[in-house]
Design a protein around this motif. Structure first.
Motif, mmCIF file in Angstrom:
data_model
loop_
_atom_site.group_PDB
_atom_site.id
_atom_site.type_symbol
_atom_site.label_atom_id
_atom_site.label_comp_id
_atom_site.label_asym_id
_atom_site.label_seq_id
_atom_site.Cartn_x
_atom_site.Cartn_y
_atom_site.Cartn_z
ATOM 1 N N THR A 164 0.847 -1.197 0.000
ATOM 2 C CA THR A 164 0.000 0.000 0.000
ATOM 3 C C THR A 164 0.878 1.241 0.000
ATOM 4 O OG1 THR A 164 -1.790 -1.109 1.205
ATOM 5 C CG2 THR A 164 -1.735 1.290 1.326
ATOM 6 N N ASN A 165 0.605 2.133 -0.932
ATOM 7 C CA ASN A 165 1.315 3.408 -1.016
ATOM 8 C C ASN A 165 0.436 4.488 -0.385
ATOM 9 O OD1 ASN A 165 3.692 4.784 -2.486
ATOM 10 N ND2 ASN A 165 1.951 6.030 -3.171
ATOM 11 N N ILE A 166 1.002 5.247 0.559
ATOM 12 C CA ILE A 166 0.225 6.306 1.225
ATOM 13 C C ILE A 166 0.820 7.654 0.836
ATOM 14 C CG2 ILE A 166 -0.574 7.240 3.451
ATOM 15 C CD1 ILE A 166 -1.500 4.507 3.585
ATOM 16 N N ALA A 167 -0.028 8.540 0.341
ATOM 17 C CA ALA A 167 0.456 9.841 -0.149
ATOM 18 C C ALA A 167 -0.286 10.985 0.545
ATOM 19 C CB ALA A 167 0.270 9.913 -1.661
ATOM 20 N N PRO A 168 0.240 11.423 1.699
ATOM 21 C CA PRO A 168 -0.432 12.531 2.391
ATOM 22 C C PRO A 168 -0.006 13.903 1.864
ATOM 23 C CG PRO A 168 0.811 11.103 3.927
ATOM 24 C CD PRO A 168 1.303 10.832 2.533
ATOM 25 N N GLY A 169 -0.913 14.865 2.059
ATOM 26 C CA GLY A 169 -0.556 16.285 1.899
ATOM 27 C C GLY A 169 0.076 16.745 3.208
ATOM 28 N N LYS A 170 -0.231 17.976 3.598
ATOM 29 C CA LYS A 170 0.434 18.557 4.784
ATOM 30 C C LYS A 170 0.007 17.863 6.086
ATOM 31 C CE LYS A 170 0.893 23.304 3.082
ATOM 32 N NZ LYS A 170 2.335 23.447 3.223
ATOM 33 N N VAL A 171 0.999 17.363 6.806
ATOM 34 C CA VAL A 171 0.761 16.747 8.116
ATOM 35 C C VAL A 171 1.643 17.487 9.117
ATOM 36 C CG1 VAL A 171 0.654 14.581 9.401
ATOM 37 C CG2 VAL A 171 0.661 14.519 6.881
ATOM 38 N N LEU A 213 -5.653 -2.050 -0.625
ATOM 39 C CA LEU A 213 -5.724 -0.631 -0.993
ATOM 40 C C LEU A 213 -4.350 -0.279 -1.556
ATOM 41 C CD1 LEU A 213 -7.689 0.497 2.156
ATOM 42 C CD2 LEU A 213 -8.494 0.614 -0.187
ATOM 43 N N ASN A 214 -4.269 -0.117 -2.861
ATOM 44 C CA ASN A 214 -2.967 0.071 -3.515
ATOM 45 C C ASN A 214 -2.355 1.437 -3.242
ATOM 46 O OD1 ASN A 214 -3.224 -2.429 -4.615
ATOM 47 N ND2 ASN A 214 -3.428 -1.753 -6.739
ATOM 48 N N ASP A 215 -3.191 2.463 -3.322
ATOM 49 C CA ASP A 215 -2.642 3.814 -3.348
ATOM 50 C C ASP A 215 -3.642 4.778 -2.729
ATOM 51 O OD1 ASP A 215 -0.919 5.837 -3.953
ATOM 52 O OD2 ASP A 215 -1.339 5.862 -6.106
ATOM 53 N N ILE A 216 -3.239 5.447 -1.665
ATOM 54 C CA ILE A 216 -4.179 6.326 -0.950
ATOM 55 C C ILE A 216 -3.584 7.732 -0.864
ATOM 56 C CG2 ILE A 216 -5.405 6.736 1.213
ATOM 57 C CD1 ILE A 216 -5.100 3.727 1.823
ATOM 58 N N VAL A 217 -4.321 8.707 -1.423
ATOM 59 C CA VAL A 217 -3.941 10.122 -1.272
ATOM 60 C C VAL A 217 -4.818 10.692 -0.163
ATOM 61 C CG1 VAL A 217 -3.799 12.370 -2.382
ATOM 62 C CG2 VAL A 217 -3.331 10.309 -3.723
ATOM 63 N N ILE A 218 -4.202 11.255 0.856
ATOM 64 C CA ILE A 218 -4.979 11.837 1.964
ATOM 65 C C ILE A 218 -4.529 13.278 2.186
ATOM 66 C CG2 ILE A 218 -3.497 10.446 3.523
ATOM 67 C CD1 ILE A 218 -5.540 10.963 5.737
ATOM 68 N N MET A 219 -5.500 14.194 2.094
ATOM 69 C CA MET A 219 -5.184 15.625 2.159
ATOM 70 C C MET A 219 -5.976 16.304 3.263
ATOM 71 S SD MET A 219 -3.219 15.939 -0.513
ATOM 72 C CE MET A 219 -3.141 17.586 -1.218
ATOM 73 N N PRO A 220 -5.457 17.420 3.785
ATOM 74 C CA PRO A 220 -6.303 18.267 4.628
ATOM 75 C C PRO A 220 -7.443 18.810 3.753
ATOM 76 C CG PRO A 220 -4.003 18.989 4.684
ATOM 77 C CD PRO A 220 -4.111 17.984 3.587
ATOM 78 N N SER A 221 -8.602 19.051 4.345
ATOM 79 C CA SER A 221 -9.725 19.577 3.554
ATOM 80 C C SER A 221 -9.368 20.913 2.916
ATOM 81 C CB SER A 221 -10.952 19.777 4.435
ATOM 82 O OG SER A 221 -11.218 18.599 5.142
ATOM 83 N N ALA A 222 -8.442 21.665 3.520
ATOM 84 C CA ALA A 222 -8.075 22.989 3.018
ATOM 85 C C ALA A 222 -6.993 22.943 1.934
ATOM 86 C CB ALA A 222 -7.596 23.863 4.174
ATOM 87 N N GLN A 223 -6.617 21.743 1.491
ATOM 88 C CA GLN A 223 -5.545 21.616 0.484
ATOM 89 C C GLN A 223 -6.057 20.736 -0.660
ATOM 90 O OE1 GLN A 223 -1.979 19.682 1.947
ATOM 91 N NE2 GLN A 223 -0.779 20.231 0.136
ATOM 92 N N SER A 224 -5.935 21.234 -1.901
ATOM 93 C CA SER A 224 -6.452 20.446 -3.028
ATOM 94 C C SER A 224 -5.344 19.721 -3.779
ATOM 95 C CB SER A 224 -7.223 21.344 -4.002
ATOM 96 O OG SER A 224 -6.376 22.361 -4.489
#
Ligand code: NDP
Ligand code: 8X3
Length: 252
Positions: free
Chosen positions: A178-185, A232-243
């Motif tokens: 599983t690849n996890i790709a977060p925005g700002k944390v 779940l191969n690939d998950i992009v997770i972002m703050p709601s305020a970041q597109s």
């Protein structure tokens, strides 16, 4: 059923929060990082939660340390069900013509080579058992580039590619990736990137609510606790305020 997870970079941020979330779910834990004191403190906290814990203090950039730590495990701990390749960092934020070679090397050595060293040592143990799950912490920086993020973005693009490559190579051994790709944390990430300059680090989160380590940990735990026929191969997770990597709405 008892399960063992190995989380790299557990002394802070996403890794620490993941260790706590996994302990709550009953995983026994191998936790690693370079800061022995923080590892020991976390190990005590997790033990209090009723799970077995083994802290492993090593630098993922040093292949011999990685191999020694994993080869030195006793048979119980070698049955690793989940590997979370989380240790990583950004150092500096500069246009390519001004970048510091030392910053580049730290990022490449940690984010790409370190992840490879750990995976190379752990994946044969999973192949032998014909089961396992590897979670790689990539980033939105592995999907896009942004100004001055050049080498960090390149390392996370490499992680993204390696997640796909690992999934392909390990398919026949029943090992999920599983690849996890977060925005700002909001973690120690920015403080490390800006070399201890708290003002610069805080600026990135000004006027917006970033993700917390716990938000990402929640998703990692979800990914590794699906029924065995689901990946779940690939998950992009972002703050709601970041597109995307560049656009953030700030209420100042
Ligand atoms: P933190 O700085 O809070 O945590 C980083 C962790 O990595 C620490 O536990 C640190 O431990 C460990 N680490 C760093 N270098 C090494 C090394 N050479 N050897 C062993 N461990 C190391 O940052 P985050 O929790 O935010 O970052 C975790 C991962 O998530 C990273 O891969 C990062 O790139 C990624 N990510 C972060 C995002 C963010 O906005 N924060 C967004 C997207 C992805 P120690 O110092 O004790 O060695
Ligand atoms: C960390 C997120 O957008 O700062 O990977 O690169 S970002």
């Amino acid at each position: 059923m008892e399960r063992i997870a190995f989380i790299t970079g557990a002394t802070s941020g996403i890794g620490r929060a993941t260790a706590i979330a996994f302990a709550r779910a009953g995983f026994n834990l191998l936790i690693s990082g370079r800061r022995q004191k923080l590892l020991d403190e976390l190990a005590a906290e997790l033990t209090e939660m009723g799970v077995r814990v083994l802290p492993l203090c090593f630098d993922v950039r040093k292949q011999q340390e990685v191999v020694a730590a994993i080869e030195g495990l006793d048979d119980y701990w070698k049955d690793i069900d989940v590997l979370v390749n989380n240790a990583g960092l950004a150092v500096g934020l500069a246009p390519i013509q001004d970048g510091l070679i030392d910053d580049w090397e730290r990022m490449i050595d940690t984010n790409i080579k370190g992840l490879l060293y750990v995976t190379r040592a752990v994946s044969p143990l999973m192949v032998k058992r014909q089961k396992g799950h590897i979670v790689n912490l990539a980033s939105i920086a592995g999907k896009e580039i942004y100004p001055n993020g050049n080498v960090y973005c390149a390392t996370k693009h490499a992680v993204d590619a390696l997640s796909r490559a690992m999934r392909n190579d390990l398919l026949k051994y029943n090992i999920l990736v599983t690849n996890i790709a977060p925005g700002k944390v909001e973690t120690e990430f920015s403080l490390v990137r800006f070399k201890g300059n708290k003002g610069a680090a805080d600026k990135g989160y000004e006027g917006m609510q970033p993700l917390s380590g716990e938000d990402v940990a929640d998703v990692i735990l979800y990914a590794v606790t699906r029924p065995s026929h689901v990946c779940l191969n690939d998950i992009v997770i972002m703050p709601s305020a970041q597109s995307n990597a560049r656009d953030v709405i700030r209420k100042l």
